[in-house]
Design a protein around this motif. Structure first.
Motif, PDB file in Angstrom:
ATOM      1  N   PRO A 299       0.813  -1.213   0.000  1.00  0.00           N
ATOM      2  CA  PRO A 299       0.000   0.000   0.000  1.00  0.00           C
ATOM      3  C   PRO A 299       0.850   1.268   0.000  1.00  0.00           C
ATOM      4  O   PRO A 299       1.926   1.306   0.624  1.00  0.00           O
ATOM      5  N   ARG A 300       0.397   2.259  -0.738  1.00  0.00           N
ATOM      6  CA  ARG A 300       1.126   3.533  -0.780  1.00  0.00           C
ATOM      7  C   ARG A 300       0.169   4.637  -0.350  1.00  0.00           C
ATOM      8  O   ARG A 300      -0.916   4.791  -0.920  1.00  0.00           O
ATOM      9  N   GLU A 301       0.577   5.380   0.670  1.00  0.00           N
ATOM     10  CA  GLU A 301      -0.287   6.451   1.161  1.00  0.00           C
ATOM     11  C   GLU A 301      -0.217   7.662   0.228  1.00  0.00           C
ATOM     12  O   GLU A 301       0.865   8.186  -0.043  1.00  0.00           O
ATOM     13  N   ILE A 302      -1.385   8.094  -0.270  1.00  0.00           N
ATOM     14  CA  ILE A 302      -1.426   9.246  -1.188  1.00  0.00           C
ATOM     15  C   ILE A 302      -1.955  10.485  -0.453  1.00  0.00           C
ATOM     16  O   ILE A 302      -1.366  11.555  -0.540  1.00  0.00           O
ATOM     17  N   LEU A 303      -3.066  10.324   0.252  1.00  0.00           N
ATOM     18  CA  LEU A 303      -3.588  11.453   1.035  1.00  0.00           C
ATOM     19  C   LEU A 303      -3.080  11.333   2.463  1.00  0.00           C
ATOM     20  O   LEU A 303      -3.215  10.296   3.104  1.00  0.00           O
TER      21      LEU A 303
ATOM     22  N   PRO B 290       0.517  20.629  -7.724  1.00  0.00           N
ATOM     23  CA  PRO B 290       1.314  19.971  -8.754  1.00  0.00           C
ATOM     24  C   PRO B 290       0.757  18.605  -9.157  1.00  0.00           C
ATOM     25  O   PRO B 290      -0.005  18.003  -8.410  1.00  0.00           O
ATOM     26  N   ASN B 291       1.173  18.135 -10.323  1.00  0.00           N
ATOM     27  CA  ASN B 291       0.810  16.800 -10.802  1.00  0.00           C
ATOM     28  C   ASN B 291       1.211  15.764  -9.755  1.00  0.00           C
ATOM     29  O   ASN B 291       2.283  15.842  -9.168  1.00  0.00           O
ATOM     30  N   GLY B 292       0.338  14.806  -9.546  1.00  0.00           N
ATOM     31  CA  GLY B 292       0.675  13.696  -8.661  1.00  0.00           C
ATOM     32  C   GLY B 292       0.566  14.007  -7.183  1.00  0.00           C
ATOM     33  O   GLY B 292       0.932  13.186  -6.341  1.00  0.00           O
ATOM     34  N   SER B 293       0.033  15.177  -6.831  1.00  0.00           N
ATOM     35  CA  SER B 293      -0.031  15.544  -5.412  1.00  0.00           C
ATOM     36  C   SER B 293      -1.225  14.897  -4.702  1.00  0.00           C
ATOM     37  O   SER B 293      -1.304  14.913  -3.478  1.00  0.00           O
ATOM     38  N   GLY B 294      -2.171  14.337  -5.481  1.00  0.00           N
ATOM     39  CA  GLY B 294      -3.277  13.610  -4.848  1.00  0.00           C
ATOM     40  C   GLY B 294      -4.645  14.251  -5.018  1.00  0.00           C
ATOM     41  O   GLY B 294      -5.603  13.849  -4.358  1.00  0.00           O
ATOM     42  N   LYS B 295      -4.775  15.208  -5.911  1.00  0.00           N
ATOM     43  CA  LYS B 295      -6.052  15.916  -6.095  1.00  0.00           C
ATOM     44  C   LYS B 295      -7.158  14.982  -6.598  1.00  0.00           C
ATOM     45  O   LYS B 295      -8.267  14.974  -6.064  1.00  0.00           O
ATOM     46  N   SER B 296      -6.834  14.197  -7.641  1.00  0.00           N
ATOM     47  CA  SER B 296      -7.846  13.264  -8.154  1.00  0.00           C
ATOM     48  C   SER B 296      -8.126  12.165  -7.135  1.00  0.00           C
ATOM     49  O   SER B 296      -9.261  11.683  -7.031  1.00  0.00           O
ATOM     50  N   THR B 297      -7.111  11.783  -6.386  1.00  0.00           N
ATOM     51  CA  THR B 297      -7.307  10.788  -5.324  1.00  0.00           C
ATOM     52  C   THR B 297      -8.333  11.294  -4.318  1.00  0.00           C
ATOM     53  O   THR B 297      -9.216  10.556  -3.882  1.00  0.00           O
ATOM     54  N   LEU B 298      -8.237  12.567  -3.981  1.00  0.00           N
ATOM     55  CA  LEU B 298      -9.231  13.166  -3.074  1.00  0.00           C
ATOM     56  C   LEU B 298     -10.621  13.106  -3.700  1.00  0.00           C
ATOM     57  O   LEU B 298     -11.591  12.683  -3.059  1.00  0.00           O
TER      58      LEU B 298
ATOM     59  N   MET C  80     -15.398  13.646 -13.560  1.00  0.00           N
ATOM     60  CA  MET C  80     -14.070  13.044 -13.578  1.00  0.00           C
ATOM     61  C   MET C  80     -13.080  13.759 -14.492  1.00  0.00           C
ATOM     62  O   MET C  80     -13.463  14.311 -15.519  1.00  0.00           O
ATOM     63  N   GLN C  81     -11.797  13.682 -14.101  1.00  0.00           N
ATOM     64  CA  GLN C  81     -10.734  14.243 -14.947  1.00  0.00           C
ATOM     65  C   GLN C  81     -10.708  13.492 -16.289  1.00  0.00           C
ATOM     66  O   GLN C  81     -10.559  14.110 -17.335  1.00  0.00           O
ATOM     67  N   TYR C  82     -10.859  12.175 -16.227  1.00  0.00           N
ATOM     68  CA  TYR C  82     -10.887  11.363 -17.442  1.00  0.00           C
ATOM     69  C   TYR C  82     -12.191  10.560 -17.475  1.00  0.00           C
ATOM     70  O   TYR C  82     -12.233   9.424 -17.018  1.00  0.00           O
TER      71      TYR C  82
ATOM     72  N   ASP D 193     -13.185  17.739 -11.329  1.00  0.00           N
ATOM     73  CA  ASP D 193     -11.757  17.446 -11.434  1.00  0.00           C
ATOM     74  C   ASP D 193     -11.246  17.843 -12.811  1.00  0.00           C
ATOM     75  O   ASP D 193     -11.442  17.122 -13.790  1.00  0.00           O
ATOM     76  N   GLU D 194     -10.593  18.976 -12.878  1.00  0.00           N
ATOM     77  CA  GLU D 194     -10.011  19.493 -14.129  1.00  0.00           C
ATOM     78  C   GLU D 194     -11.027  19.509 -15.272  1.00  0.00           C
ATOM     79  O   GLU D 194     -10.726  19.090 -16.392  1.00  0.00           O
ATOM     80  N   THR D 195     -12.195  20.020 -14.956  1.00  0.00           N
ATOM     81  CA  THR D 195     -13.236  20.160 -15.972  1.00  0.00           C
ATOM     82  C   THR D 195     -12.788  21.114 -17.072  1.00  0.00           C
ATOM     83  O   THR D 195     -13.298  21.080 -18.188  1.00  0.00           O
TER      84      THR D 195
ATOM     85  N   THR E  40      -8.173  22.474 -10.395  1.00  0.00           N
ATOM     86  CA  THR E  40      -7.699  23.040 -11.667  1.00  0.00           C
ATOM     87  C   THR E  40      -6.205  23.352 -11.614  1.00  0.00           C
ATOM     88  O   THR E  40      -5.625  23.492 -10.539  1.00  0.00           O
ATOM     89  N   HIS E  41      -5.600  23.440 -12.793  1.00  0.00           N
ATOM     90  CA  HIS E  41      -4.205  23.874 -12.888  1.00  0.00           C
ATOM     91  C   HIS E  41      -4.102  25.332 -13.346  1.00  0.00           C
ATOM     92  O   HIS E  41      -3.031  25.918 -13.298  1.00  0.00           O
ATOM     93  N   TYR E  42      -5.219  25.864 -13.832  1.00  0.00           N
ATOM     94  CA  TYR E  42      -5.120  27.151 -14.510  1.00  0.00           C
ATOM     95  C   TYR E  42      -6.027  28.213 -13.910  1.00  0.00           C
ATOM     96  O   TYR E  42      -7.162  27.931 -13.542  1.00  0.00           O
TER      97      TYR E  42
HETATM   98  N1  LIG Z   1      -2.044   2.001  -8.251  1.00  0.00           N
HETATM   99  C1  LIG Z   1      -1.132   2.932  -7.955  1.00  0.00           C
HETATM  100  N2  LIG Z   1       0.140   2.585  -7.642  1.00  0.00           N
HETATM  101  C2  LIG Z   1       1.065   3.497  -7.332  1.00  0.00           C
HETATM  102  N3  LIG Z   1       0.829   4.827  -7.295  1.00  0.00           N
HETATM  103  C3  LIG Z   1      -0.412   5.243  -7.572  1.00  0.00           C
HETATM  104  C4  LIG Z   1      -1.463   4.333  -7.933  1.00  0.00           C
HETATM  105  N4  LIG Z   1      -2.570   5.060  -8.161  1.00  0.00           N
HETATM  106  C5  LIG Z   1      -2.240   6.361  -7.975  1.00  0.00           C
HETATM  107  N5  LIG Z   1      -0.938   6.463  -7.636  1.00  0.00           N
HETATM  108  C6  LIG Z   1      -0.166   7.700  -7.409  1.00  0.00           C
HETATM  109  O1  LIG Z   1      -0.886   8.591  -6.600  1.00  0.00           O
HETATM  110  C7  LIG Z   1      -0.387   9.913  -6.826  1.00  0.00           C
HETATM  111  C8  LIG Z   1      -1.553  10.906  -6.859  1.00  0.00           C
HETATM  112  O2  LIG Z   1      -2.276  10.765  -8.060  1.00  0.00           O
HETATM  113  P1  LIG Z   1      -3.486  11.749  -8.426  1.00  0.00           P
HETATM  114  O3  LIG Z   1      -4.079  11.261  -9.681  1.00  0.00           O
HETATM  115  O4  LIG Z   1      -4.368  11.867  -7.240  1.00  0.00           O
HETATM  116  O5  LIG Z   1      -2.700  13.122  -8.649  1.00  0.00           O
HETATM  117  P2  LIG Z   1      -3.253  14.546  -9.153  1.00  0.00           P
HETATM  118  O6  LIG Z   1      -2.899  15.537  -8.106  1.00  0.00           O
HETATM  119  O7  LIG Z   1      -4.682  14.426  -9.531  1.00  0.00           O
HETATM  120  O8  LIG Z   1      -2.345  14.807 -10.441  1.00  0.00           O
HETATM  121  P3  LIG Z   1      -2.685  15.551 -11.867  1.00  0.00           P
HETATM  122  O9  LIG Z   1      -2.553  17.019 -11.602  1.00  0.00           O
HETATM  123  O10 LIG Z   1      -1.610  15.058 -12.765  1.00  0.00           O
HETATM  124  O11 LIG Z   1      -4.068  15.132 -12.285  1.00  0.00           O
HETATM  125  C9  LIG Z   1       0.438   9.839  -8.098  1.00  0.00           C
HETATM  126  O12 LIG Z   1       1.787   9.914  -7.785  1.00  0.00           O
HETATM  127  C10 LIG Z   1       0.066   8.477  -8.665  1.00  0.00           C
HETATM  128  O13 LIG Z   1       1.118   7.913  -9.424  1.00  0.00           O
END
Ligand SMILES: Nc1ncnc2c1ncn2[C@@H]1O[C@H](COP(=O)(O)OP(=O)(O)OP(=O)(O)O)[C@@H](O)[C@H]1O
Ligand SMILES: [Mg+2]
Length: 254
Positions: A19-23, A41-49, A90-92, A172-174, A205-207
């Motif tokens: 398991p990897r903690e994102i939030l 920034p990208n990958g900071s966890g916004k979509s995860t939230l 959703m973003q996607y 999410d990034e509409t 959003t990013h912008y």
């Molecule tokens: N199954 C997984 N295994 C490993 N890492 C994961 C997995 N799913 C998500 N992550 C990681 O969680 C982190 C957060 O992702 P998230 O999509 O929430 O970012 P974000 O802030 O929405 O980015 P962006 O601005 O690019 O949309 C990323 O580093 C992503 O690689």
């Protein structure tokens, strides 16, 4: 007044090596009528939230609470959350082969409203909403998101938003991938829903360009899985000028 309260939220995903903690402890309160922009920034966890609030099974909540008017959201199924008034654009957006837009919208509206909308008023409601979003009526008979362009998918998300009238809208990034005209049309859709005063909006959003149309009451900087700073609309301009470097201590968030 509906209130979404997120307290010390921790969320993990199942990665290859466990398991990897994102939030890492998100605190955020959104009240009906308020608009909160989340930038980071990208990958900071916004979509995860966003996904965690909507109840996506991929994300495991390991700590903290989320309540809507005091009710435990984390205990609810995805459907129950939608019925309680939580909406995610959703973003996607995903394709749903074999299901037409018109059937999809009616099924969603029936689920959220607790009864099937009356056919005559419903057809009119959908037609008007599509017109306002400048969507060709032909989309109603196409399969959900199948072959839709990026911008068409985003319009379809806002069409759902307008028809479902949630209490809490997570967008999410509409704005990503929209041309200038589409950005205006989509923003106007979001604003129509906001003007009811009955929705609390979380706008990821990013912008700053979308924030010219949709004025946020609060701007939050999201970095390393939590909210690093909160402020008013002026914070967005500061971020655009200075970037996120000062928030991303120790480098890589991804
Ligand atoms: N199954 C997984 N295994 C490993 N890492 C994961 C997995 N799913 C998500 N992550 C990681 O969680 C982190 C957060 O992702 P998230 O999509 O929430 O970012 P974000 O802030 O929405 O980015 P962006 O601005 O690019 O949309 C990323 O580093 C992503 O690689
Ligand atoms: Mg994202």
């Amino acid at each position: 007044m509906a209130t979404l309260e997120i307290h010390d939220l921790h969320v993990s995903v199942e990665a290859e090596n466990g398991p990897r903690e994102i939030l890492k402890g998100v605190d955020l309160t959104i009240k009906q009528g308020e608009t909160h922009a989340v930038m980071g920034p990208n990958g900071s966890g916004k979509s995860t939230l966003a996904y965690s609030l909507a109840g996506h099974p991929k994300y495991t909540v390991t700590g903290g609470t989320v309540t809507l008017d005091g009710e435990d959201v984390l205990e609810m199924s995805v459907d129950e959350r939608a019925r309680a008034g939580v909406f995610l654009a959703m973003q996607y957006p995903v394709e749903v082969p074999g299901v037409s837009v018109s059937n999809f919208l009616r099924t969603s509206a029936t689920a959220v409203r607790g009864e099937a909308p009356k056919l005559r008023t419903w057809v009119k409601e959908v037609r008007e909403a599509m017109e306002q979003l400048q969507m060709d009526p032909a989309f109603a008979e196409r399969n959900v998101n199948e072959g839709f362009s990026g911008g068409e998918k985003k319009r379809h998300e806002i069409l759902q938003l307008e028809l479902l009238k949630p209490k809490i809208a997570i967008l999410d990034e509409t704005d990503s991938g929209l041309d200038v005209d589409a950005l205006r049309v989509v923003s106007e859709g979001v604003n129509r829903v906001r003007e009811s005063g009955e929705v609390g909006t979380l706008l990821i959003t990013h912008y700053t360009r979308i924030l010219r149309y949709i004025k946020p009451d609060f701007v939050h900087v999201f970095a390393n899985g939590r909210i690093a700073e909160s402020g008013g609309a002026e914070l967005a301009d500061k971020l655009e000028n200075e970037g996120y470097e000062s928030y991303v201590k120790g480098g890589a968030s991804a």
